[in-house]
Design an enzyme around this catalytic site. Structure first.
Site, PDB file in Angstrom:
ATOM      1  CB  SER A   1      -2.498  -2.930   1.241  1.00  0.00           C
ATOM      2  OG  SER A   1      -1.620  -3.146   1.514  1.00  0.00           O
ATOM      3  N   GLY A   2      -2.806  -5.915   0.009  1.00  0.00           N
ATOM      4  CA  GLY A   2      -3.053  -7.498  -0.165  1.00  0.00           C
ATOM      5  C   GLY A   2      -3.234  -7.875   1.394  1.00  0.00           C
TER       6      GLY A   2
ATOM      7  CG  ASN B   1      -4.038   4.256  10.877  1.00  0.00           C
ATOM      8  OD1 ASN B   1      -4.420   5.474   9.436  1.00  0.00           O
ATOM      9  ND2 ASN B   1      -2.963   3.904  10.510  1.00  0.00           N
TER      10      ASN B   1
ATOM     11  CB  CYS C   1       2.581   2.239  10.710  1.00  0.00           C
ATOM     12  SG  CYS C   1       2.267   0.992   9.829  1.00  0.00           S
TER      13      CYS C   1
ATOM     14  N   GLY D   1       1.221  -0.802   0.302  1.00  0.00           N
ATOM     15  CA  GLY D   1      -0.105   0.356  -0.226  1.00  0.00           C
ATOM     16  C   GLY D   1       0.474   1.424   0.218  1.00  0.00           C
TER      17      GLY D   1
HETATM   18  N1  PLP Z   1      -2.240   3.397   4.381  1.00  0.00           N
HETATM   19  C1  PLP Z   1      -2.955   2.873   6.061  1.00  0.00           C
HETATM   20  C2  PLP Z   1      -4.178   3.833   5.910  1.00  0.00           C
HETATM   21  C3  PLP Z   1      -2.466   1.816   6.188  1.00  0.00           C
HETATM   22  O1  PLP Z   1      -3.005   1.640   7.777  1.00  0.00           O
HETATM   23  C4  PLP Z   1      -1.414   1.130   6.147  1.00  0.00           C
HETATM   24  C5  PLP Z   1      -0.627   0.114   6.656  1.00  0.00           C
HETATM   25  O2  PLP Z   1      -1.240   0.426   8.074  1.00  0.00           O
HETATM   26  C6  PLP Z   1      -0.789   1.820   4.622  1.00  0.00           C
HETATM   27  C7  PLP Z   1      -1.283   2.789   3.947  1.00  0.00           C
HETATM   28  C8  PLP Z   1       0.422   0.977   4.169  1.00  0.00           C
HETATM   29  O3  PLP Z   1       0.459  -0.577   3.407  1.00  0.00           O
HETATM   30  P1  PLP Z   1       1.542  -1.370   3.480  1.00  0.00           P
HETATM   31  O4  PLP Z   1       1.459  -1.869   4.860  1.00  0.00           O
HETATM   32  O5  PLP Z   1       0.833  -2.583   2.317  1.00  0.00           O
HETATM   33  O6  PLP Z   1       2.678  -0.728   2.896  1.00  0.00           O
END
Ligand code: PLP
Length: 373
Positions: A199-200, A149, A322, A69
């Site tokens: 995102s997968g 998130n 994150c 993602g």
């Molecule tokens: N965007 C949002 C809202 C997310 O919650 C996340 C991952 O937690 C991402 C982007 C990033 O996705 P990826 O982990 O596939 O890079």
């Protein structure tokens, strides 16, 4: 183990594991090769693209596979700036985006773009009025996430995209739908966004696979240069095993999507009701998405709660996985009391979460709180 951290990642489903293993065993040819083995791999790739497109309600050719993602977000933002940066230098985003959006936009800001960060209300919602007031003649990009998130707030993306295109017909509307895919029903064909990231690993596929929807007719510059894969836009030999697993997860969930959303909403309501009855627990944010509940216990720190729950084999996360070690920028922008932020814990569900798991969590919470107090 009771796994309640599905907004961080989900367990790959059997359909995904089987499709991935089968592709690695039997269809490991390079999809660009011109003999039958390669042509078969290219055919499988096309079929997988169609499955993901069906799940997103998009034409097959609009789906471009990425490594995650984060890559889809970076691609959408940097390529839009590269293509339209001569036309205008204004970008609109929100203060509550994931860092996969905020950091690329910060980099553009350092390069001379002007950025408006829309602020959320106390529940984590972004209003249409704020977007309307921020749109300008020189706005080239609006990037607003579908589901936050941390707060679980759901943004009115369809209305926002429509408003953007009405006021700024040339601006590109991007939505990070990583937390919205299979959680908030949408069809790319009617959503009105020009770019959509998914995102997968948030939808029971493997880590290391994502996709960017690019609206038909929108010409963006290539993001990765090389052999010309993904319609010349994202070179690199396609990760067919992950792609096949992602497609299988999408195909499996698509027919059950509404049922899964309803089930998670029901479990979420039971969880919220149970939490409201526990002394000292405060719920944070809108929690409109079916899978996200954010809570805090005043006076307790997230890490303490996390550890005590972990001792009972329960996995939850401290705010966003994150943003480890930092006070959440999302909850800060929402104006949540810093003491609550430091004690916030995110509980997140998936289509595999059971009633027993929710009950076990609700039973553990008062004991955990008492032990920490
Ligand atoms: N965007 C949002 C809202 C997310 O919650 C996340 C991952 O937690 C991402 C982007 C990033 O996705 P990826 O982990 O596939 O890079």
């Amino acid at each position: 183990m009771i796994y309640l951290d599905n907004a961080a990642t989900t367990k790959p489903c059997e359909a995904c594991i089987n499709a991935t293993a089968q592709t690695m065993r039997e269809q490991w040819a390079n999809p660009s090769a011109l003999y039958r083995f390669g042509i078969d791999a290219a055919r499988l790739l096309r079929k997988c693209r169609q499955s993901v497109a069906d799940a997103m309600g998009a034409p097959t050719d609009c789906i471009h596979f990425t490594a995650c993602g984060t890559e889809a977000d970076n691609w959408a933002i940097f390529s839009t700036a590269e293509r339209f940066g001569k036309r205008g230098k204004h970008i609109i985003t929100t203060a509550i985006e994931h860092s996969a959006v905020l950091k690329p936009i910060k980099k553009l800001e350092e390069q001379g773009f002007e950025v408006t960060y829309l602020q959320p209300d106390h529940m984590g919602r972004i209003s249409l009025e704020r977007l309307q007031n921020a749109l300008r003649k020189d706005t080239i990009l609006v990037s607003i996430m579908m589901v936050n998130n941390e707060s679980g707030a759901v943004m009115p993306i369809e209305k926002m995209a429509k408003l953007t295109h009405r006021i700024c017909p040339n601006a590109i509307f991007h939505t990070d739908a990583v937390q919205g895919f299979f959680k908030v029903p949408f069809r790319a064909n009617s959503l009105g966004a020009d770019l959509i990231s998914v995102s997968g690993h948030k939808v029971h596929a493997a880590k290391g696979i994502g996709a960017l929807y690019i609206r038909a007719g929108l010409k963006l510059p290539a993001y990765l240069l090389g052999g010309g894969q993904e319609n010349g836009l994202r070179s690199g030999t396609e990760g067919l095993p992950q792609i096949a697993g992602f497609a299988a997860a999408c195909t499996e969930q698509l027919p059950k999507r509404m049922e899964n959303i309803a089930r998670q909403n029901k479990l979420k309501a039971i969880l919220q009701d149970g939490l409201r009855k526990i002394d000292g627990v405060e719920l944070i944010g809108a929690q409109e998405a079916p899978h996200i509940v954010n809570l805090a216990v005043k006076g307790l720190r997230s890490q303490g709660l996390l550890n005590a729950l972990q001792d009972r084999e329960i996995c939850v996360s401290a705010g966003s996985a994150c943003s480890k070690g930092h006070r959440s920028h999302v909850l800060t922008a929402m104006g949540v009391d810093p003491e609550l932020i430091d004690g916030s814990v995110r509980v997140s569900l998936s289509s595999e979460t059971t009633m027993q798991e929710i009950e076990a969590f609700l039973q553990a919470m008062p004991e955990v709180i008492a032990s920490l107090q």
